[in-house]
Design a protein around this motif. Structure first.
Motif, PDB file in Angstrom:
ATOM      1  N   PRO A  30       0.832  -1.203   0.000  1.00 30.52           N
ATOM      2  CA  PRO A  30       0.000   0.000   0.000  1.00 30.52           C
ATOM      3  C   PRO A  30       0.870   1.257   0.000  1.00 30.52           C
ATOM      4  CG  PRO A  30      -0.294  -1.238   2.042  1.00 30.52           C
ATOM      5  CD  PRO A  30       0.597  -2.034   1.162  1.00 30.52           C
ATOM      6  N   PRO A  31       0.393   2.310  -0.651  1.00 29.41           N
ATOM      7  CA  PRO A  31       1.209   3.516  -0.789  1.00 29.41           C
ATOM      8  C   PRO A  31       1.191   4.425   0.439  1.00 29.41           C
ATOM      9  CG  PRO A  31      -0.855   3.782  -1.957  1.00 29.41           C
ATOM     10  CD  PRO A  31      -0.837   2.376  -1.417  1.00 29.41           C
ATOM     11  N   GLY A  32       0.978   3.910   1.594  1.00 30.99           N
ATOM     12  CA  GLY A  32       0.947   4.709   2.819  1.00 30.99           C
ATOM     13  C   GLY A  32      -0.188   4.272   3.706  1.00 30.99           C
ATOM     14  N   PRO A  33      -0.510   5.069   4.709  1.00 34.38           N
ATOM     15  CA  PRO A  33      -1.607   4.692   5.606  1.00 34.38           C
ATOM     16  C   PRO A  33      -2.962   4.858   4.925  1.00 34.38           C
ATOM     17  CG  PRO A  33      -0.785   6.858   6.173  1.00 34.38           C
ATOM     18  CD  PRO A  33       0.136   6.313   5.116  1.00 34.38           C
ATOM     19  N   GLU A  34      -3.928   4.162   5.473  1.00 38.70           N
ATOM     20  CA  GLU A  34      -5.293   4.253   4.949  1.00 38.70           C
ATOM     21  C   GLU A  34      -5.807   5.682   5.091  1.00 38.70           C
ATOM     22  OE1 GLU A  34      -9.676   2.398   6.021  1.00 38.70           O
ATOM     23  OE2 GLU A  34      -7.889   1.314   6.598  1.00 38.70           O
ATOM     24  N   PRO A  35      -6.489   6.203   4.060  1.00 39.39           N
ATOM     25  CA  PRO A  35      -6.977   7.588   4.157  1.00 39.39           C
ATOM     26  C   PRO A  35      -8.069   7.719   5.213  1.00 39.39           C
ATOM     27  CG  PRO A  35      -7.744   6.575   2.127  1.00 39.39           C
ATOM     28  CD  PRO A  35      -6.799   5.608   2.769  1.00 39.39           C
ATOM     29  N   ASP A  36      -8.185   8.919   5.765  1.00 35.54           N
ATOM     30  CA  ASP A  36      -9.225   9.201   6.763  1.00 35.54           C
ATOM     31  C   ASP A  36     -10.588   9.077   6.091  1.00 35.54           C
ATOM     32  OD1 ASP A  36     -10.576   9.984   9.027  1.00 35.54           O
ATOM     33  OD2 ASP A  36     -10.310  12.118   8.631  1.00 35.54           O
TER      34      ASP A  36
END
Length: 122
Positions: A30-36
């Motif tokens: 995944p390209p980073g944390p899950e979006p808010d």
């Protein structure tokens, strides 16, 4: 011609089946944390401001985690942005509607008391 089961060939134990391995991401990690997902804003908009737009925001915000878990990172980001957009428009609609209602009440009472003061008593 090849048959599904050929007794002359050794069995292929341990080889993977069709598709990607369980838990693997199609496009890499995944390209980073899950979006808010903006669920709090969607619920507050639904309860305090504008029910129809708040419901759309709740539906969009609940789909963020599902899309992220399925590996659709761009779809999850778009759903998060849509949830924020619908919640913001719902809040704006609620504030504008409240202002219009207050203005309508003020005008109503101004007209009501203005005509009451100008009526004749005979």
């Amino acid at each position: 011609m090849s048959y599904p089961y050929d007794p002359n060939q050794p069995p292929n134990y341990g080889q993977g089946g069709y598709g990607q391995p369980y838990g693997a991401y199609v496009g890499g990690p995944p390209p980073g944390p899950e979006p808010d997902n903006n669920l709090v804003w969607a619920i507050l908009t639904t309860l305090l401001c504008c029910l129809p737009l708040g419901i759309v925001a709740i539906v969009k915000s609940t789909s963020v985690s599902k899309l992220w878990a399925a590996g659709d990172f761009a779809g999850a980001q778009k759903a998060a942005d849509d949830a924020k957009k619908w919640a913001m428009w719902g809040a704006i609609a609620g504030v504008v509607g409240s202002i219009l209602i207050v203005v309508a009440y003020v005008l109503f009472f101004v007209v009501l008391f203005g005509t009451a003061a100008t009526t004749s008593t005979y």
